[in-house]
Write a protein that holds these residues in place. Sequence first.
Motif, PDB file in Angstrom:
ATOM      1  N   VAL A  88       0.836  -1.202   0.000  1.00  0.00           N
ATOM      2  CA  VAL A  88       0.000   0.000   0.000  1.00  0.00           C
ATOM      3  C   VAL A  88       0.870   1.252   0.000  1.00  0.00           C
ATOM      4  CG1 VAL A  88      -1.756   1.299   1.250  1.00  0.00           C
ATOM      5  CG2 VAL A  88      -1.903  -1.198   1.135  1.00  0.00           C
ATOM      6  N   ALA A  89       1.930   1.246   0.793  1.00  0.00           N
ATOM      7  CA  ALA A  89       2.839   2.398   0.822  1.00  0.00           C
ATOM      8  C   ALA A  89       3.461   2.628  -0.551  1.00  0.00           C
ATOM      9  CB  ALA A  89       3.928   2.176   1.872  1.00  0.00           C
ATOM     10  N   GLY A  90       3.808   1.547  -1.243  1.00  0.00           N
ATOM     11  CA  GLY A  90       4.377   1.691  -2.578  1.00  0.00           C
ATOM     12  C   GLY A  90       3.394   2.285  -3.567  1.00  0.00           C
ATOM     13  N   VAL A  91       2.130   1.900  -3.447  1.00  0.00           N
ATOM     14  CA  VAL A  91       1.097   2.428  -4.337  1.00  0.00           C
ATOM     15  C   VAL A  91       0.849   3.910  -4.061  1.00  0.00           C
ATOM     16  CG1 VAL A  91      -1.367   2.290  -4.923  1.00  0.00           C
ATOM     17  CG2 VAL A  91      -0.011   0.198  -4.690  1.00  0.00           C
ATOM     18  N   LEU A  92       0.829   4.280  -2.781  1.00  0.00           N
ATOM     19  CA  LEU A  92       0.503   5.656  -2.401  1.00  0.00           C
ATOM     20  C   LEU A  92       1.703   6.592  -2.479  1.00  0.00           C
ATOM     21  CD1 LEU A  92      -1.760   5.073   0.750  1.00  0.00           C
ATOM     22  CD2 LEU A  92      -2.393   5.113  -1.667  1.00  0.00           C
ATOM     23  N   GLY A  93       2.907   6.021  -2.364  1.00  0.00           N
ATOM     24  CA  GLY A  93       4.097   6.859  -2.294  1.00  0.00           C
ATOM     25  C   GLY A  93       4.330   7.432  -0.915  1.00  0.00           C
ATOM     26  N   GLU A  94       3.645   6.884   0.096  1.00  0.00           N
ATOM     27  CA  GLU A  94       3.788   7.346   1.470  1.00  0.00           C
ATOM     28  C   GLU A  94       3.223   6.273   2.395  1.00  0.00           C
ATOM     29  OE1 GLU A  94       1.496  10.921   1.398  1.00  0.00           O
ATOM     30  OE2 GLU A  94      -0.404   9.865   1.678  1.00  0.00           O
ATOM     31  N   PRO A  95       3.613   6.262   3.687  1.00  0.00           N
ATOM     32  CA  PRO A  95       3.056   5.264   4.603  1.00  0.00           C
ATOM     33  C   PRO A  95       1.544   5.429   4.751  1.00  0.00           C
ATOM     34  CG  PRO A  95       5.023   6.285   5.547  1.00  0.00           C
ATOM     35  CD  PRO A  95       4.644   7.103   4.342  1.00  0.00           C
ATOM     36  N   PRO A  96       0.807   4.334   4.708  1.00  0.00           N
ATOM     37  CA  PRO A  96      -0.640   4.428   4.930  1.00  0.00           C
ATOM     38  C   PRO A  96      -0.943   4.689   6.400  1.00  0.00           C
ATOM     39  CG  PRO A  96       0.006   2.129   4.773  1.00  0.00           C
ATOM     40  CD  PRO A  96       1.241   2.943   4.489  1.00  0.00           C
TER      41      PRO A  96
END
Length: 265
Positions: free
Chosen positions: A25-33
């Motif tokens: 999820v962090a990789g998809v968002l570009g930031e920690p969820p």
Amino acid sequence: MSGDVPHVVLVGDETRRLVDAIGVVAGVLGEPPTIVGGVAVLCRVQRAHRATSDLDALDLRRVERPADHDSQAGHPTRSILELLRASPGAKPVAPAAASVITPSGPVRVDVIDVLEVPDSANIEDPTDRLYEMAHAWAFRTATEVRIDAWGSDGSVSSSVARVAEAGPLVAMKLQSVLLRSTAKEGTDLHDIVTILLDPVARDAALSQLVDCDPTIAADAALHAERWFVAQVDRTLRLIRTAGAFDVGRDDLDLVADLLRVATRR
């Protein structure tokens, strides 16, 4: 990664899958969820707690997010749910979730929209009001935690997430019980009890509830009275049905007293 980020170590294959999912999820968002639910509880308490199989993430919709990694400012933004469902190998899961592919298998990620609006305190229904305000409080105050999870084969997964604090977790779960199936009611109530009986999480949760918005405190007190006083016998049955046979009536009476004092204004 900053050395100042708190660090927790969890154990179990299911937990390791969830930590892998946080990394995806962090990789998809570009930031920690920003995570809530069972994984957040595990990160905040100091003792072993119930297993959980899904990851719960918050999405504050006023935060602008690129439609994709190559887009420029001014392009339409997409929700976390849309981004996750569009990730490689992901499948949509109704009503608001995605099954994402991780190194240790597929994991369901439930996305909870958070709407932080100035007039939330004017919502008439105390349950709806607590839902909106507690989730917004959780998002605002979540802190970064590095989570390492050890699998049964000795492998380790590591990810960073913004984890909801203990006080907001209690407030959210006091409200969410009303929206759950009977089985899930027991796990939410058990989570509240676990946080408030934990020697470390308890102090943090009570301090945060003492200092929280008076409207949140009043609504949390209303729901706490319902679960731990008016319906305490049913609560005990639900918690034991969820597998927590070590929880007794005295524990629930203590939780009621702690919440009553922490939410008093």
